[in-house]
Design a protein around this motif. Structure first.
Motif, PDB file in Angstrom:
ATOM      1  N   ASP A 731      32.040  29.658 -37.198  1.00 24.41           N
ATOM      2  CA  ASP A 731      31.035  29.291 -38.386  1.00 24.41           C
ATOM      3  C   ASP A 731      29.538  29.771 -38.236  1.00 24.41           C
ATOM      4  O   ASP A 731      29.833  31.019 -37.926  1.00 24.41           O
ATOM      5  CB  ASP A 731      31.079  27.837 -38.800  1.00 24.41           C
ATOM      6  N   GLY A 732      28.635  29.072 -38.357  1.00 23.65           N
ATOM      7  CA  GLY A 732      27.411  29.525 -37.881  1.00 23.65           C
ATOM      8  C   GLY A 732      26.827  29.154 -36.472  1.00 23.65           C
ATOM      9  O   GLY A 732      25.935  29.407 -36.224  1.00 23.65           O
ATOM     10  N   ASN A 733      27.593  28.350 -35.901  1.00 23.23           N
ATOM     11  CA  ASN A 733      27.010  27.593 -34.713  1.00 23.23           C
ATOM     12  C   ASN A 733      28.000  27.171 -33.567  1.00 23.23           C
ATOM     13  O   ASN A 733      27.483  26.627 -32.499  1.00 23.23           O
ATOM     14  CB  ASN A 733      25.811  26.573 -35.029  1.00 23.23           C
ATOM     15  N   HIS A 734      29.011  27.293 -34.037  1.00 31.65           N
ATOM     16  CA  HIS A 734      30.204  26.832 -32.890  1.00 31.65           C
ATOM     17  C   HIS A 734      31.087  28.006 -32.269  1.00 31.65           C
ATOM     18  O   HIS A 734      31.500  28.822 -33.204  1.00 31.65           O
ATOM     19  CB  HIS A 734      31.187  25.923 -33.592  1.00 31.65           C
ATOM     20  N   PHE A 735      31.274  27.976 -31.239  1.00 31.95           N
ATOM     21  CA  PHE A 735      31.917  29.214 -30.668  1.00 31.95           C
ATOM     22  C   PHE A 735      33.605  29.006 -31.006  1.00 31.95           C
ATOM     23  O   PHE A 735      34.226  28.002 -31.072  1.00 31.95           O
ATOM     24  CB  PHE A 735      32.089  29.064 -29.089  1.00 31.95           C
ATOM     25  N   THR A 736      34.170  30.125 -31.047  1.00 30.69           N
ATOM     26  CA  THR A 736      35.533  30.353 -31.277  1.00 30.69           C
ATOM     27  C   THR A 736      36.237  29.823 -29.691  1.00 30.69           C
ATOM     28  O   THR A 736      35.755  30.004 -28.840  1.00 30.69           O
ATOM     29  CB  THR A 736      36.163  31.524 -31.674  1.00 30.69           C
ATOM     30  N   PRO A 737      37.539  29.238 -29.934  1.00 31.62           N
ATOM     31  CA  PRO A 737      37.959  28.928 -28.647  1.00 31.62           C
ATOM     32  C   PRO A 737      38.346  29.911 -27.562  1.00 31.62           C
ATOM     33  O   PRO A 737      38.122  29.908 -26.426  1.00 31.62           O
ATOM     34  CB  PRO A 737      39.394  28.318 -29.078  1.00 31.62           C
ATOM     35  N   ALA A 738      38.445  31.251 -28.433  1.00 33.47           N
ATOM     36  CA  ALA A 738      38.915  32.565 -27.324  1.00 33.47           C
ATOM     37  C   ALA A 738      37.408  32.937 -26.752  1.00 33.47           C
ATOM     38  O   ALA A 738      37.468  33.169 -25.452  1.00 33.47           O
ATOM     39  CB  ALA A 738      39.031  33.590 -28.132  1.00 33.47           C
ATOM     40  N   TRP A 739      36.387  32.913 -27.312  1.00 28.93           N
ATOM     41  CA  TRP A 739      35.220  33.102 -26.818  1.00 28.93           C
ATOM     42  C   TRP A 739      34.592  31.919 -25.594  1.00 28.93           C
ATOM     43  O   TRP A 739      34.211  32.495 -24.869  1.00 28.93           O
ATOM     44  CB  TRP A 739      33.897  33.308 -27.930  1.00 28.93           C
ATOM     45  N   SER A 740      34.868  30.891 -26.093  1.00 28.67           N
ATOM     46  CA  SER A 740      34.630  29.836 -24.934  1.00 28.67           C
ATOM     47  C   SER A 740      35.568  29.935 -23.798  1.00 28.67           C
ATOM     48  O   SER A 740      34.946  29.983 -22.642  1.00 28.67           O
ATOM     49  CB  SER A 740      34.811  28.415 -25.860  1.00 28.67           C
ATOM     50  N   ALA A 741      36.783  30.207 -24.027  1.00 29.69           N
ATOM     51  CA  ALA A 741      37.505  30.633 -23.116  1.00 29.69           C
ATOM     52  C   ALA A 741      36.983  31.914 -21.931  1.00 29.69           C
ATOM     53  O   ALA A 741      37.151  31.619 -20.823  1.00 29.69           O
ATOM     54  CB  ALA A 741      39.097  30.787 -23.093  1.00 29.69           C
ATOM     55  N   MET A 742      36.458  32.975 -22.711  1.00 29.75           N
ATOM     56  CA  MET A 742      35.950  34.046 -21.766  1.00 29.75           C
ATOM     57  C   MET A 742      34.724  33.800 -21.247  1.00 29.75           C
ATOM     58  O   MET A 742      34.377  34.592 -20.514  1.00 29.75           O
ATOM     59  CB  MET A 742      35.852  35.267 -23.191  1.00 29.75           C
ATOM     60  N   LEU A 743      34.066  32.766 -21.647  1.00 32.51           N
ATOM     61  CA  LEU A 743      32.725  32.245 -20.860  1.00 32.51           C
ATOM     62  C   LEU A 743      33.053  31.576 -19.520  1.00 32.51           C
ATOM     63  O   LEU A 743      32.265  31.285 -18.761  1.00 32.51           O
ATOM     64  CB  LEU A 743      32.038  31.296 -21.767  1.00 32.51           C
ATOM     65  N   ALA A 744      34.517  31.355 -19.353  1.00 35.21           N
ATOM     66  CA  ALA A 744      34.611  30.325 -17.995  1.00 35.21           C
ATOM     67  C   ALA A 744      34.146  31.051 -16.830  1.00 35.21           C
ATOM     68  O   ALA A 744      33.734  30.095 -15.959  1.00 35.21           O
ATOM     69  CB  ALA A 744      36.171  30.266 -17.945  1.00 35.21           C
ATOM     70  N   PRO A 745      34.435  32.260 -16.660  1.00 32.55           N
ATOM     71  CA  PRO A 745      33.768  32.813 -15.160  1.00 32.55           C
ATOM     72  C   PRO A 745      32.265  32.449 -15.085  1.00 32.55           C
ATOM     73  O   PRO A 745      31.802  32.035 -13.878  1.00 32.55           O
ATOM     74  CB  PRO A 745      34.357  34.281 -15.295  1.00 32.55           C
ATOM     75  N   GLU A 746      31.558  32.838 -16.087  1.00 35.90           N
ATOM     76  CA  GLU A 746      30.095  32.776 -15.979  1.00 35.90           C
ATOM     77  C   GLU A 746      29.928  31.440 -15.857  1.00 35.90           C
ATOM     78  O   GLU A 746      28.875  30.785 -15.278  1.00 35.90           O
ATOM     79  CB  GLU A 746      29.617  33.290 -17.192  1.00 35.90           C
ATOM     80  N   LEU A 747      30.451  30.404 -16.652  1.00 39.06           N
ATOM     81  CA  LEU A 747      30.195  28.857 -16.721  1.00 39.06           C
ATOM     82  C   LEU A 747      30.409  28.362 -15.169  1.00 39.06           C
ATOM     83  O   LEU A 747      29.707  27.671 -14.716  1.00 39.06           O
ATOM     84  CB  LEU A 747      31.100  28.328 -17.697  1.00 39.06           C
ATOM     85  N   SER A 748      31.378  28.763 -14.769  1.00 42.77           N
ATOM     86  CA  SER A 748      32.083  28.280 -13.421  1.00 42.77           C
ATOM     87  C   SER A 748      30.977  28.789 -12.396  1.00 42.77           C
ATOM     88  O   SER A 748      30.562  28.211 -11.450  1.00 42.77           O
ATOM     89  CB  SER A 748      33.388  28.852 -13.236  1.00 42.77           C
ATOM     90  N   ARG A 749      30.359  30.072 -12.439  1.00 40.27           N
ATOM     91  CA  ARG A 749      29.394  30.518 -11.496  1.00 40.27           C
ATOM     92  C   ARG A 749      28.165  29.814 -11.513  1.00 40.27           C
ATOM     93  O   ARG A 749      27.399  29.566 -10.703  1.00 40.27           O
ATOM     94  CB  ARG A 749      29.130  32.287 -12.179  1.00 40.27           C
ATOM     95  N   GLN A 750      27.781  29.672 -12.832  1.00 42.48           N
ATOM     96  CA  GLN A 750      26.470  28.802 -12.983  1.00 42.48           C
ATOM     97  C   GLN A 750      26.584  27.296 -12.464  1.00 42.48           C
ATOM     98  O   GLN A 750      25.745  26.834 -12.117  1.00 42.48           O
ATOM     99  CB  GLN A 750      25.900  28.838 -14.213  1.00 42.48           C
ATOM    100  N   MET A 751      27.859  26.765 -12.720  1.00 42.36           N
ATOM    101  CA  MET A 751      27.964  25.468 -12.301  1.00 42.36           C
ATOM    102  C   MET A 751      28.068  25.203 -10.762  1.00 42.36           C
ATOM    103  O   MET A 751      27.369  24.344 -10.285  1.00 42.36           O
ATOM    104  CB  MET A 751      29.285  25.082 -12.875  1.00 42.36           C
ATOM    105  N   TYR A 752      28.847  26.089 -10.139  1.00 42.90           N
ATOM    106  CA  TYR A 752      29.153  26.170  -8.440  1.00 42.90           C
ATOM    107  C   TYR A 752      28.500  27.169  -7.592  1.00 42.90           C
ATOM    108  O   TYR A 752      28.359  26.870  -6.400  1.00 42.90           O
ATOM    109  CB  TYR A 752      30.510  26.251  -8.356  1.00 42.90           C
ATOM    110  N   HIS A 753      28.131  28.373  -8.577  1.00 38.44           N
ATOM    111  CA  HIS A 753      27.335  29.183  -7.674  1.00 38.44           C
ATOM    112  C   HIS A 753      26.053  29.627  -8.246  1.00 38.44           C
ATOM    113  O   HIS A 753      26.065  31.080  -8.443  1.00 38.44           O
ATOM    114  CB  HIS A 753      28.285  30.387  -7.012  1.00 38.44           C
ATOM    115  N   PRO A 754      25.189  28.859  -8.614  1.00 38.87           N
ATOM    116  CA  PRO A 754      24.155  29.140  -9.504  1.00 38.87           C
ATOM    117  C   PRO A 754      23.055  30.308  -8.800  1.00 38.87           C
ATOM    118  O   PRO A 754      23.073  30.238  -7.483  1.00 38.87           O
ATOM    119  CB  PRO A 754      23.382  27.767  -9.731  1.00 38.87           C
ATOM    120  N   ASP A 755      22.281  30.927  -9.581  1.00 39.52           N
ATOM    121  CA  ASP A 755      21.356  31.743  -9.125  1.00 39.52           C
ATOM    122  C   ASP A 755      20.077  30.798  -8.904  1.00 39.52           C
ATOM    123  O   ASP A 755      20.248  29.691  -9.383  1.00 39.52           O
ATOM    124  CB  ASP A 755      20.951  32.871 -10.058  1.00 39.52           C
ATOM    125  N   SER A 756      19.235  31.160  -8.315  1.00 42.82           N
ATOM    126  CA  SER A 756      17.673  30.611  -8.554  1.00 42.82           C
ATOM    127  C   SER A 756      17.398  30.358  -9.701  1.00 42.82           C
ATOM    128  O   SER A 756      17.825  31.100 -10.730  1.00 42.82           O
ATOM    129  CB  SER A 756      16.879  31.386  -7.559  1.00 42.82           C
TER     130      SER A 756
END
Length: 826
Positions: A731-756
């Protein structure tokens, strides 16, 4: 919108209040009042864009000519059966409705992009089933509403309300009449008193509900009943009687005052926010005065009503004479068909001639076609819509309404098991063909939404770097790692609304709490199933809660992948339009008590059943209810994270994404892409975000890991609707499930191996900051709070739940955020 009625005849009217009413005559002035009402509806829709009094006048008139005849019929042992009464109403209303809906659907297939066909089909089906009012009311709180554009059939809500009230009232009348006959009583007085009580209760309910949930109040048959009931009471008391000779002089001023009240309603009152509350009495009293002004005058001896030849009463004056003229009589005759035609033609014309119609999010529907197209062009197109509506309405009245209208009063029959009825029907080839056409057309319309979804869904997108389609669909890696993006590749998921491709599993499984719910949902199908609501590694002993509203929930596909990879069971704790830690009003105002109750239960459950791997939730939100920025942190968010920290529960705090703005309102990125818009222009602006994530300072000292994915979907101050050939927003502000799933690697990196923190600040600032396109010459956008529409804080201000000066909560935001669907069209 219009009730079938016949007021001609020489049968004596019933005794009301101890007096026999005068002989019933055809009220041409009331036909003319219909014409005035439809004229107001059309003019206000096309050129003003506000609620007029027309629909409320229609409801009152409908009550006048519904209750009295139905009560007389039910009390008459030789009257029509309830089956015949229902068929009589449906036969009067349904053929024209089906004709218009079917033809408009064909027009929509030609005019609209494929992305809009499914919505049009769903709205069409709701119209034919006479549940459009409930469909629109639910869409404001429904997860799948996705910021819909103005519906082609939005105006059918009033007809749905009317038929629901007619059918419910008819059943009550029949039951009460049967009981009265069984007890040896006439039953008339009991039915009149029952109608009076029901009308008063409905009015009281409308006043109460208007203060708590105006969106539902506007569309509810229980709230609207009193308008029809008031008409019924007025019809029983006044219509068919005469005005005493000594009061004849009051007709002229009464008619003028009534006309002024009706016309002034649309000019000075906000019907969308005030009806059907007490202010609705203004146009209804006006209509009563106009009808009373046209009531025939009794002779001085009071024995009979003075009448002239050709059905025109002697001494018609002022407004009555005006309404009995040819113009309003013509409009009155075609009022039903004109009502059906004008709105879809207006919506289609606006879509055709306005470049921005595809993404308008204006809450009050079309704000007048001149506001959309400009004065000159708007007047020309609007005039064309009116003329075309008049022609289409006349043709529909002439060739559909009139031929199919029931002629005369049939013999009493229960029909369904009456052999003579079916034999007569089957002997008539015309009737058989007519019924067959109606059935086929109805089936085609009812199945259109599903057929469109099946044939336009497109292939599913297999996400991940190991996917054979990764080179064509790099998604967020296009921004995060500058992955190459090939041209000439279809966007996925297809920019067509389909629940299976646009909603996370929580919505499909019934694992979220709906607007009216206040209890936790821990198993599928809103708690009615034994299947637990768990994702990720469902057999793991490690647990993470996904908590909050839709902007937390749309990360479920990514957390599902992370949970499976890391052996974590993800438990959703989500409710439509609700968050943890702060008081929120409903979008249209009013107390959102269900949210507050759920908040306490959800927070208590998390504290009583602490997770091993923390709580995932959003930690920022926009300033305004439309999603306009800059983003801020409410005090209530900080308080709930502090409670978790004190209980030893870690928080994963994700920054909210920007919301698409269009002319100061929430836009629809998916429809913009589907209509051929540029992906960069269809997406939100990064100017809705501060360069520095405000959560970094607001939660300082608490047990929280900050996650900011802005750089995955924003670059150089723009947040495109399509990144790496993947559709970002449903819509205008909610992610599609496909896009959200493709964020998983970056989300996992920031959660468990974050940059400074400094690296994260710098990366996000570069994504938010606008540049000249070459990467240098950076020019920061103005990020001061904008002059946007805001909702006031509730009084008294609840504590905790609000931040300091400058923050005004935008009200509850339903997943999918469906402001236009809330909006009454008139």
């Amino acid at each position: 919108m219009e009730a079938a009625y016949t007021t001609t005849g020489d049968r004596p009217a019933p005794v009301l209040g101890g007096r026999r009413s005068a002989r019933r005559t055809h009220r041409r002035d009331i036909d003319g009042l219909r014409g005035l009402a439809i004229a107001l509806v059309v003019v206000f829709h096309v050129f003003v864009g506000k609620v007029s009094a027309g629909v409320d006048v229609f409801l009152l008139i409908g009550g006048i000519f519904f209750f009295a005849p139905q009560i007389r019929n039910a009390l008459n042992p030789a009257g029509l059966t309830v089956v015949q009464s229902v068929l009589r109403i449906v036969q009067r209303l349904y053929p024209a409705l089906l004709t218009v809906v079917s033809l408009v659907m064909l027009l929509a297939l030609v005019v609209y992009q494929v992305s809009r066909w499914a919505q049009a089909g769903g709205d069409a089906a709701s119209s034919l089933l006479y549940v459009q009012n409930l469909h629109l009311a639910a869409a404001g709180a429904e997860y799948s509403a996705v910021n819909r554009d103005v519906s082609l059939f939005q105006h059918i809500w009033s007809m749905s309300v009317q038929l629901q009230i007619y059918l419910g009232s008819l059943l009550v009348i029949v039951v009460f009449a049967a009981v009265s006959r069984w007890r040896g009583r006439t039953g008339g007085r009991l039915l009149h008193r029952t109608l009076s009580v029901a009308t008063v209760l409905s009015f009281a309910y409308a006043v109460w509900l208007g203060a708590h949930d105006q969106a539902m109040n506007y569309y509810s048959p229980f709230s609207r009943f009193w308008e029809i009931g008031l008409g019924g009471l007025f019809g029983l008391w006044m219509v068919g009687r005469g005005i005493p000779w000594v009061w004849r002089w009051l007709r002229w001023p009464a008619g003028v005052l009534g006309l002024l009240l009706i016309v002034a309603t649309g000019l000075f009152l906000d019907g969308a926010a005030q009806f059907p509350g007490p202010w609705t009495l203004v146009p209804l009293v006006g209509a009563v005065l106009v009808i009373a002004a046209g009531t025939p005058v009794l002779e001085p001896d009071g024995d009979r009503v003075r009448a002239a030849a050709e059905g025109r009463t002697v001494g018609s004056v002022g407004v009555t004479r005006l309404l009995e003229g040819r113009f309003f009589q013509f409009l009155g005759r075609i009022s039903y068909s004109l009502y059906l035609w004008h709105w879809p033609l207006l919506v289609l014309a606006t879509y055709l001639f306005s470049a921005s119609a595809g993404t308008r999010g204006q809450g009050d529907g079309l704000a007048g076609i001149t506001a959309t197209l400009g004065t000159g062009r708007g007047v020309a197109v609007g005039t064309g819509v009116v003329v075309l509506s008049l022609v289409a309405a006349w043709l529909t009245h002439r060739y559909v309404e009139t031929p199919l209208r029931q002629k005369g009063k049939p013999e009493r029959s229960w029909m369904l098991w009456d052999r003579r009825y079916w034999a007569a029907l089957l002997r008539s080839r015309a009737k058989v063909v007519t019924v067959a056409v109606l059935v086929v057309a109805t089936a085609a319309v009812l199945s259109s939404e599903r057929l469109v979804q099946v044939h336009t869904a497109g292939p599913a997108l297999v996400v991940g770097e190991d996917s054979p389609e990764y080179d064509d669909y790099p998604g967020p890696q296009a921004f995060l790692e500058d992955a190459p993006v090939p041209d000439g590749v279809d966007v996925r998921p297809a920019a067509v609304w389909n629940k299976e491709t646009m909603l996370p599993e929580t919505a499909l499984d019934g694992c979220l709490v709906e607007v009216e719910g206040e209890d936790l949902v821990l198993t599928h199908d809103q708690g009615s199933s034994d299947v637990p609501c768990v994702y990720g590694d469902t057999d793991s002993d490690r647990t993470m809660y996904l908590a909050g509203g839709s902007h937390s929930e749309h990360f479920l596909p990514a957390l599902d992948i992370i949970g499976k990879e890391r052996g974590i069971r993800v438990v959703p704790m989500v409710k439509m339009g609700c968050v943890l830690g702060m008081r929120i009003e409903r979008m249209r105002g009013g107390d959102y008590g269900e949210c507050y109750t759920w908040q306490d239960k959800a927070t208590g459950y998390i504290l009583d059943n602490p997770p091993t791997d923390g709580v995932f939730m959003t930690t920022t939100r926009p300033t305004a209810r439309t999603g306009a920025g800059p983003d801020q942190v409410p005090d209530g968010y900080v308080d709930v994270v502090r409670r978790f920290s004190e209980a030893g529960i870690h928080t994963w705090g994700v920054r909210d994404n920007p919301w698409r703005q269009n002319n100061g309102e929430l836009g629809n990125s998916m429809l913009c892409v589907a209509d051929g818009g540029d992906p960069g222009e269809c997406g939100p602006s990064a100017a809705e975000l501060l360069e520095d994530n405000p959560a970094l300072e607001a939660y300082r000292g608490l047990d929280i890991t900050h996650v900011d994915l802005t750089a995955a979907y924003c670059r150089d101050g723009v947040c495109p609707a399509v990144v790496g050939n993947v559709l970002v927003y449903r819509d205008g502000n909610h992610f599609t499930p496909a896009w959200s799933a493709m964020l998983a690697p970056e989300l996992s990196r920031q959660m468990y191996h974050p940059d400074s923190v400094e690296d994260l600040r710098r990366t996000v600032a570069e994504a938010v900051r606008a540049t000249d396109g070459a990467g240098d010459g950076a020019t920061a956008p103005a990020l001061a709070p904008k002059d946007v529409r805001r909702l006031p804080k509730p009084e008294p201000v609840p504590e905790p739940g609000w931040v300091g000066p400058g923050y005004v909560d935008q009200g509850w935001v339903a997943p999918g955020w469906a402001e236009p669907a809330y909006a009454p069209p008139y």
